[in-house]
Design a protein around this motif. Structure first.
Motif, PDB file in Angstrom:
ATOM      1  N   TYR A 250       0.926  -1.203   0.019  1.00  0.00           N
ATOM      2  CA  TYR A 250      -0.112  -0.106  -0.085  1.00  0.00           C
ATOM      3  C   TYR A 250       0.631   1.151  -0.228  1.00  0.00           C
ATOM      4  O   TYR A 250       0.559   2.350  -0.085  1.00  0.00           O
ATOM      5  N   GLY A 251       2.181   1.022  -0.149  1.00  0.00           N
ATOM      6  CA  GLY A 251       3.343   2.219   0.031  1.00  0.00           C
ATOM      7  C   GLY A 251       2.807   3.552   0.917  1.00  0.00           C
ATOM      8  O   GLY A 251       2.936   4.547   0.649  1.00  0.00           O
ATOM      9  N   CYS A 252       2.833   3.025   1.968  1.00  0.00           N
ATOM     10  CA  CYS A 252       2.079   4.027   3.082  1.00  0.00           C
ATOM     11  C   CYS A 252       2.967   3.698   4.321  1.00  0.00           C
ATOM     12  O   CYS A 252       4.330   3.662   5.017  1.00  0.00           O
ATOM     13  N   TYR A 253       2.292   3.996   5.237  1.00  0.00           N
ATOM     14  CA  TYR A 253       2.710   3.807   6.858  1.00  0.00           C
ATOM     15  C   TYR A 253       0.948   3.340   7.667  1.00  0.00           C
ATOM     16  O   TYR A 253      -0.171   4.158   7.276  1.00  0.00           O
ATOM     17  N   GLY A 254       0.945   2.453   8.624  1.00  0.00           N
ATOM     18  CA  GLY A 254      -0.490   2.386   9.479  1.00  0.00           C
ATOM     19  C   GLY A 254      -0.170   0.793   9.214  1.00  0.00           C
ATOM     20  O   GLY A 254       0.136   0.397   8.366  1.00  0.00           O
ATOM     21  N   ALA A 255      -1.705   0.527   9.595  1.00  0.00           N
ATOM     22  CA  ALA A 255      -1.691  -0.935   9.869  1.00  0.00           C
ATOM     23  C   ALA A 255      -3.391  -1.175  10.247  1.00  0.00           C
ATOM     24  O   ALA A 255      -3.830  -0.126  10.571  1.00  0.00           O
ATOM     25  N   TYR A 256      -3.783  -2.240  10.054  1.00  0.00           N
ATOM     26  CA  TYR A 256      -5.018  -2.881   9.764  1.00  0.00           C
ATOM     27  C   TYR A 256      -5.593  -4.126  11.172  1.00  0.00           C
ATOM     28  O   TYR A 256      -4.978  -4.752  10.584  1.00  0.00           O
ATOM     29  N   ALA A 257      -6.585  -4.077  11.295  1.00  0.00           N
ATOM     30  CA  ALA A 257      -7.430  -5.832  12.066  1.00  0.00           C
ATOM     31  C   ALA A 257      -9.141  -5.442  11.017  1.00  0.00           C
ATOM     32  O   ALA A 257      -8.908  -4.378  11.228  1.00  0.00           O
ATOM     33  N   ALA A 258      -9.368  -6.656  10.442  1.00  0.00           N
ATOM     34  CA  ALA A 258     -10.237  -6.087   9.866  1.00  0.00           C
ATOM     35  C   ALA A 258     -11.051  -7.919  10.482  1.00  0.00           C
ATOM     36  O   ALA A 258     -10.709  -9.345  10.394  1.00  0.00           O
ATOM     37  N   GLY A 259     -12.583  -7.478  10.905  1.00  0.00           N
ATOM     38  CA  GLY A 259     -13.148  -8.597  11.530  1.00  0.00           C
ATOM     39  C   GLY A 259     -14.941  -8.425  11.154  1.00  0.00           C
ATOM     40  O   GLY A 259     -14.880  -7.573  11.404  1.00  0.00           O
ATOM     41  N   ASP A 260     -15.590  -9.767  12.413  1.00  0.00           N
ATOM     42  CA  ASP A 260     -16.914  -9.328  12.811  1.00  0.00           C
ATOM     43  C   ASP A 260     -16.082  -7.771  13.991  1.00  0.00           C
ATOM     44  O   ASP A 260     -15.306  -7.329  14.591  1.00  0.00           O
ATOM     45  N   ALA A 261     -17.835  -6.829  14.055  1.00  0.00           N
ATOM     46  CA  ALA A 261     -18.039  -5.684  14.709  1.00  0.00           C
ATOM     47  C   ALA A 261     -17.406  -5.943  16.061  1.00  0.00           C
ATOM     48  O   ALA A 261     -17.061  -5.011  16.856  1.00  0.00           O
ATOM     49  N   VAL A 262     -18.214  -7.416  16.155  1.00  0.00           N
ATOM     50  CA  VAL A 262     -18.291  -7.926  18.160  1.00  0.00           C
ATOM     51  C   VAL A 262     -16.328  -7.961  18.637  1.00  0.00           C
ATOM     52  O   VAL A 262     -15.876  -7.971  19.042  1.00  0.00           O
ATOM     53  N   VAL A 263     -15.408  -8.152  17.478  1.00  0.00           N
ATOM     54  CA  VAL A 263     -14.256  -8.320  17.509  1.00  0.00           C
ATOM     55  C   VAL A 263     -13.606  -6.990  17.442  1.00  0.00           C
ATOM     56  O   VAL A 263     -12.161  -6.640  18.629  1.00  0.00           O
ATOM     57  N   ILE A 264     -13.857  -6.438  16.398  1.00  0.00           N
ATOM     58  CA  ILE A 264     -13.434  -5.289  16.581  1.00  0.00           C
ATOM     59  C   ILE A 264     -13.945  -4.126  17.295  1.00  0.00           C
ATOM     60  O   ILE A 264     -12.899  -3.345  18.278  1.00  0.00           O
ATOM     61  N   ASP A 265     -14.872  -4.800  18.411  1.00  0.00           N
ATOM     62  CA  ASP A 265     -15.249  -2.969  18.926  1.00  0.00           C
ATOM     63  C   ASP A 265     -14.687  -4.151  20.244  1.00  0.00           C
ATOM     64  O   ASP A 265     -14.379  -3.166  21.347  1.00  0.00           O
ATOM     65  N   TYR A 266     -13.983  -5.313  20.266  1.00  0.00           N
ATOM     66  CA  TYR A 266     -13.288  -5.866  21.773  1.00  0.00           C
ATOM     67  C   TYR A 266     -12.072  -4.991  21.951  1.00  0.00           C
ATOM     68  O   TYR A 266     -11.605  -5.160  22.256  1.00  0.00           O
ATOM     69  N   LEU A 267     -10.996  -5.475  19.975  1.00  0.00           N
ATOM     70  CA  LEU A 267     -10.023  -5.751  20.672  1.00  0.00           C
ATOM     71  C   LEU A 267      -9.935  -3.714  20.911  1.00  0.00           C
ATOM     72  O   LEU A 267      -8.725  -2.864  21.225  1.00  0.00           O
ATOM     73  N   VAL A 268     -11.398  -2.479  20.243  1.00  0.00           N
ATOM     74  CA  VAL A 268     -11.291  -1.172  20.642  1.00  0.00           C
ATOM     75  C   VAL A 268     -10.626  -0.808  22.072  1.00  0.00           C
ATOM     76  O   VAL A 268     -10.169  -0.308  22.850  1.00  0.00           O
ATOM     77  N   ASN A 269     -11.450  -2.002  22.874  1.00  0.00           N
ATOM     78  CA  ASN A 269     -11.610  -1.903  24.266  1.00  0.00           C
ATOM     79  C   ASN A 269     -10.227  -2.807  25.081  1.00  0.00           C
ATOM     80  O   ASN A 269     -10.264  -3.246  26.162  1.00  0.00           O
ATOM     81  N   LYS A 270      -9.838  -3.388  24.624  1.00  0.00           N
ATOM     82  CA  LYS A 270      -8.547  -4.193  24.525  1.00  0.00           C
ATOM     83  C   LYS A 270      -7.290  -4.381  24.418  1.00  0.00           C
ATOM     84  O   LYS A 270      -6.480  -5.073  24.813  1.00  0.00           O
ATOM     85  N   ALA A 271      -7.265  -3.961  23.250  1.00  0.00           N
ATOM     86  CA  ALA A 271      -5.894  -3.861  22.500  1.00  0.00           C
ATOM     87  C   ALA A 271      -4.762  -3.200  22.964  1.00  0.00           C
ATOM     88  O   ALA A 271      -5.005  -1.378  22.805  1.00  0.00           O
ATOM     89  N   ARG A 272      -3.747  -3.151  23.951  1.00  0.00           N
ATOM     90  CA  ARG A 272      -3.233  -1.736  24.623  1.00  0.00           C
ATOM     91  C   ARG A 272      -2.438  -0.940  23.651  1.00  0.00           C
ATOM     92  O   ARG A 272      -2.365  -0.039  23.832  1.00  0.00           O
ATOM     93  N   SER A 273      -2.125  -1.423  22.297  1.00  0.00           N
ATOM     94  CA  SER A 273      -1.324  -0.934  21.735  1.00  0.00           C
ATOM     95  C   SER A 273      -1.755   0.041  21.104  1.00  0.00           C
ATOM     96  O   SER A 273      -1.454   1.180  19.763  1.00  0.00           O
ATOM     97  N   LEU A 274      -3.742   0.193  21.134  1.00  0.00           N
ATOM     98  CA  LEU A 274      -4.605   0.867  19.943  1.00  0.00           C
ATOM     99  C   LEU A 274      -4.667   1.911  21.537  1.00  0.00           C
ATOM    100  O   LEU A 274      -4.485   3.098  21.216  1.00  0.00           O
ATOM    101  N   ILE A 275      -5.314   1.301  22.483  1.00  0.00           N
ATOM    102  CA  ILE A 275      -5.321   2.347  23.688  1.00  0.00           C
ATOM    103  C   ILE A 275      -4.521   2.764  24.298  1.00  0.00           C
ATOM    104  O   ILE A 275      -4.665   4.266  24.098  1.00  0.00           O
ATOM    105  N   PHE A 276      -3.376   2.366  24.095  1.00  0.00           N
ATOM    106  CA  PHE A 276      -1.947   3.906  25.289  1.00  0.00           C
ATOM    107  C   PHE A 276      -1.209   3.775  24.139  1.00  0.00           C
ATOM    108  O   PHE A 276      -0.491   4.121  24.393  1.00  0.00           O
ATOM    109  N   SER A 277      -1.449   4.278  22.901  1.00  0.00           N
ATOM    110  CA  SER A 277      -0.749   5.137  21.742  1.00  0.00           C
ATOM    111  C   SER A 277      -1.432   6.282  21.289  1.00  0.00           C
ATOM    112  O   SER A 277      -2.784   5.724  21.108  1.00  0.00           O
ATOM    113  N   THR A 278      -0.816   7.340  20.678  1.00  0.00           N
ATOM    114  CA  THR A 278      -1.422   8.273  19.961  1.00  0.00           C
ATOM    115  C   THR A 278      -1.622   7.713  18.875  1.00  0.00           C
ATOM    116  O   THR A 278      -1.127   6.713  17.968  1.00  0.00           O
TER     117      THR A 278
END
Ligand code: PLP
Length: 402
Positions: A250-278
């Motif tokens: 993709y020639g840029c920077y950054g990353a993604y997770a993709a899946g069911d809405a409940v999984v992404i909701d869970y990651l928003v609540n639990k993924a520490r590298s998302l929660i505790f980083s700018t």
């Protein structure tokens, strides 16, 4: 520290930083003051990546839609900082809008942007499993998966590369009451081999495990619009989490997770590298969207990348090089010892080919290599020149018979 550094030098394991400036349009690079053909990057599709006036106009248009009510000038498109984590006040509207569009492209209910692929893997694995769970990880998985498993504190069980019988025997032996996560690269980054995703999905279903697939090297490359390998194989619905990076095809920077809405909701609540980083800066999110659009549009880049790689692999094999299990756009030449890989890389760079030695722990002991990665934008005559020099240097160093 000095003793350890001396040990690394003695073992051919010492690393230094080089200054490199790449041009993606033709796949050349300035490295340590010398012009070379870039056969070492992950910028597989060779997408241009500069902020010119046309790009700024596109970003502004995107930002304009996203910040309706807050003024719609170029200012919003080029903000260099998100000011905080997504969970505080770092959620520029461009991110959420991109995530919805990107999920539709991936064929999933939702997606979530992370700072980088490394952060995504560490965050996702740490969210999905914990102290009493088990991670089943392919032995050749990327270091960020290994680190994610370690940080999760789950038990890690490694299965032989792509060996489904081995994985099944390990799943069968595991405590049925424990939560299990199978995790694999879809394309193995140092080998250019492809994971058996359909069989992995079957095993995960049979043993009640979750399946996570790292599409770092297949995103942008496989699928009609570069959606990735899982999508191309029709397996999207059978994989719990796909992750990938915007830093490679993709020639840029950054990353993604993709899946069911409940999984992404869970990651928003639990993924520490998302929660505790700018959060990613808004300007980077606009750049990602721009590159993503080009990836979707330019099918010719995927076709050309894969045919250039096929040509290079066949030529190298024909010349007697060991390209291992390569079957895609990553073409390693396995030379064995660290010293030989370092000498091969150095000589190739002297000859104008940017080729970087890959050594343990990135690859298993005794399998040091040069990892060649052609780009869609390489000219045929440039690849031909590189091939001739690889063969000449390979003969000179005894990697292949003279
Ligand atoms: C398979 C794999 N996963 C994850 C990553 C990390 O991605 P990023 O470079 O965006 O941190 C890489 C790249 O180095 C990779 O090869």
């Amino acid at each position: 520290m000095r003793i350890e550094l001396d040990r690394l030098k003695a073992e051919g394991q010492y690393r230094t930083l080089a200054e490199s400036a790449s041009s993606c349009e033709d796949g050349w690079i300035w490295r340590d003051g010398k012009r070379m053909l870039n056969l070492a990057s992950n910028h597989y599709l060779g997408l241009g990546h500069r902020l010119d006036e046309a790009a700024l106009a596109r970003w502004t248009e995107n930002a304009g839609e996203a910040v309706a009510g807050f003024g719609t000038d170029a200012d919003a498109a080029i903000r260099t900082g998100a000011t905080a984590s997504r969970l505080i006040v770092g959620g520029d509207p461009a991110i959420g809008r991109f995530e919805r569009d990107f999920a539709a492209y991936k064929g999933t209910e939702a997606s979530l942007v992370f700072g980088s692929g490394y952060m995504a893997n560490v965050g996702i694995i740490g969210a999905l499993v914990g102290r009493n769970d088990i991670v089943f990880s392919d032995k050749l998985n990327h270091a960020s998966i290994v680190d994610g498993a370690v940080l999760s504190r789950a038990e890690t069980v490694r299965y032989r590369n792509r060996d489904m019988d081995h994985l099944e025997s390990l799943l069968r032996r595991a405590d049925p009451s424990k939560k299990k996560l199978i995790v694999t690269d879809s394309v193995f980054s140092m080998d250019g081999s492809i994971a058996p995703l359909a069989e992995l999905a079957e095993l995960k279903e049979r043993y009640g495990a979750m399946l996570m697939v790292d599409e770092a090297h297949s995103g942008g490359v496989y699928g009609r619009e570069g959606e990735g390998l899982a999508h191309a194989l029709g397996l999207t619905g059978r994989i719990d989490v796909q992750m990938g990076t915007f830093g490679k095809a993709y020639g840029c920077y950054g990353a993604y997770a993709a899946g069911d809405a409940v999984v992404i909701d869970y990651l928003v609540n639990k993924a520490r590298s998302l929660i505790f980083s700018t959060a990613l800066p808004p300007m980077v999110v606009h750049a990602i969207r721009d590159q993503w659009k080009a990836v979707r549009r330019d099918g010719w880049r995927r076709e050309r990348l894969l045919s250039q790689a096929e040509w290079l692999r066949m030529q190298l094999r024909g010349a007697g090089f060991d390209t291992g299990d390569s079957e895609c756009h990553i073409v390693p030449v396995i030379v064995g010892s660290n010293e030989r890989a370092v000498a091969f890389g150095r000589r190739l760079q002297e000859e104008g080919v940017a080729a970087v030695p890959i050594r343990p722990p990135t690859v298993p002991e005794g399998t040091a290599r040069i990892r060649f990665t052609p780009m869609a934008t390489h000219r045929e005559e440039d690849l031909q020149m590189a091939l001739e020099r690889i063969v000449t240097v390979g003969r000179e160093l005894g990697v292949v018979p003279g």
